[in-house]
Design an enzyme around this catalytic site. Structure first.
Site, mmCIF file in Angstrom:
data_model
loop_
_atom_site.group_PDB
_atom_site.id
_atom_site.type_symbol
_atom_site.label_atom_id
_atom_site.label_comp_id
_atom_site.label_asym_id
_atom_site.label_seq_id
_atom_site.Cartn_x
_atom_site.Cartn_y
_atom_site.Cartn_z
ATOM 1 N N ARG A 197 69.772 6.205 0.453
ATOM 2 C CA ARG A 197 68.949 5.848 1.613
ATOM 3 C C ARG A 197 67.464 6.109 1.335
ATOM 4 N NH1 ARG A 197 68.083 9.120 6.850
ATOM 5 N NH2 ARG A 197 66.977 7.636 8.174
ATOM 6 N N HIS A 209 64.804 3.161 1.530
ATOM 7 C CA HIS A 209 63.733 3.150 2.529
ATOM 8 C C HIS A 209 62.342 3.213 1.918
ATOM 9 C CE1 HIS A 209 65.913 3.965 6.548
ATOM 10 N NE2 HIS A 209 66.740 3.374 5.698
ATOM 11 N N TRP A 211 80.849 4.148 8.308
ATOM 12 C CA TRP A 211 81.254 2.746 8.302
ATOM 13 C C TRP A 211 82.655 2.564 7.706
ATOM 14 C CZ3 TRP A 211 76.144 4.105 7.335
ATOM 15 C CH2 TRP A 211 75.162 3.455 8.091
#
Length: 356
Positions: free
Chosen positions: A118, A122, A262
């Site tokens: 992440r 990002h 998820w």
């Protein structure tokens, strides 16, 4: 001690399974070493391996094989002060060691991998091709206002995790370290080798921080996704491939407002995300938080509106179906798109050839 042994055993199993899959499904795939998020939140999980014990250089395979690192390291007169290929392998090993540490086993689902992915995602996904601003080069997330935007909430954890490695190897830029950590994390969690090369530099302050709003907002739909990714230069297939990183990690209500993983295996890179999108029945979750969806079977998994848009949109859906059926195709397409993502806006030296 026993917890550490369990973690190592699990990683060894993932490594062997991944190797068998690679050999069975992609006989032409070779390795030189063979051992080698929203404006206010929404990416709280991730917009988240070494092949055997000798795989320190696996993720640097392409850079070494094509001579990228050799050219990069020999392109300045002060070659004796420049890091060598082996030095980057030491950084890579340090990242892998961090991921296999007992400290990592106590974090989230037992791995730092998703949050490292992440971070890399990002810091790179803020790129705007029209203005050639943003992207991983500069590592401006060290400074406000970029460090404070909602989409980056919680990433201070990842930056702090990597700080001891930066102190140990001060010659590597933060921007190279963060992107390399994302590449290593993908591989460590059973994913494909990611083409990576050094050459990023760091900004001294936050004057060039990209504006808020350049990262995906998980609460929105297909047009928003296209607006975000087209701005970076990706097409529909690459959008779906990159979205497959949602096989990893989970959302945190205190960061993004959303909550839950998820997939059933949030620290293993796979095409399970696409299979679940198609095979499960997803209902709106009844809770006080923002709109998200839960699986009917276990009610333990979640999908964001941006995830559901991939199956509702008639142009995105065929790629979801493709990757659900063909995990090797997903691995190949993801590796290419993720490598591109990490390099957006990076002014590599002119004599350094582009990755093939």
């Amino acid at each position: 001690m026993f917890a550490s042994l369990r973690l190592l055993s699990r990683r060894a199993l993932v490594s062997q399974v991944s190797r068998v899959q690679s050999l069975a499904q992609a006989p032409l795939r070779q390795f030189s070493t063979e051992a080698a998020a929203p404006k206010s939140g929404g990416g709280g999980g991730t917009w988240a391996f070494l092949f055997g014990a000798a795989g320190i250089g696996g993720g640097l395979y392409y850079a070494k094989e094509k001579g990228y690192l050799d050219e990069f390291l020999s392109s300045t007169p002060a070659a004796t002060t420049q890091p060598k290929v082996q030095d980057y392998e030491k950084v890579r090993k340090a990242i892998a060691d961090l991921m296999s540490s007992e400290k990592a086993e106590d974090y989230d689902d037992g791995s730092f991998g998703p949050i490292l992915v992440r971070l890399a995602w990002h810091c790179s996904g803020s790129y705007d091709k029209a203005t050639n601003t943003g992207g991983s080069n500069g590592a401006t997330m060290r400074f406000p206002p970029e460090s404070d935007i909602g989409a980056n909430k919680g990433l201070d954890v990842a930056r702090k995790l990597l700080e001891p490695i930066k102190e140990q190897y001060p010659w590597i830029s933060y921007s190279d370290l963060w992107t390399l950590a994302g590449a290593v994390a993908i591989e460590e969690m059973g994913g494909p080798p990611i083409k990576w090369r050094p050459g990023r530099t760091d900004q001294p302050d936050g004057k060039n921080c990209p504006p808020d709003g350049r990262l995906p907002d998980g609460a929105k739909g297909a047009q928003h996704i296209r607006d975000i990714f087209y701005r970076m230069g990706f097409n529909d297939q690459e959008i779906v491939a990159l979205s497959g990183a949602h096989a990893l990690g989970r959302c945190h209500a205190d960061r993004s407002g959303f909550e839950g993983p998820w997939t059933h295996s949030p620290i293993t890179f796979s095409n399970e995300y696409f299979k679940l999108l198609l095979d499960e029945k997803w209902n709106k979750k009844k809770w006080k938080g923002p709109v998200q969806y839960e699986d009917k079977t276990s009610k333990s998994l979640m999908m964001l509106p941006t995830d559901m848009a991939l199956v509702w949109d008639k142009k995105f859906r065929p790629y979801v179906e493709l990757y659900a059926k063909d995990d090797q195709k997903f691995f190949d397409d993801f590796a290419k798109a993720f490598s591109t993502l990490l390099e957006l806006g990076v002014p590599f030296k002119e004599e350094l050839p582009k990755a093939a």
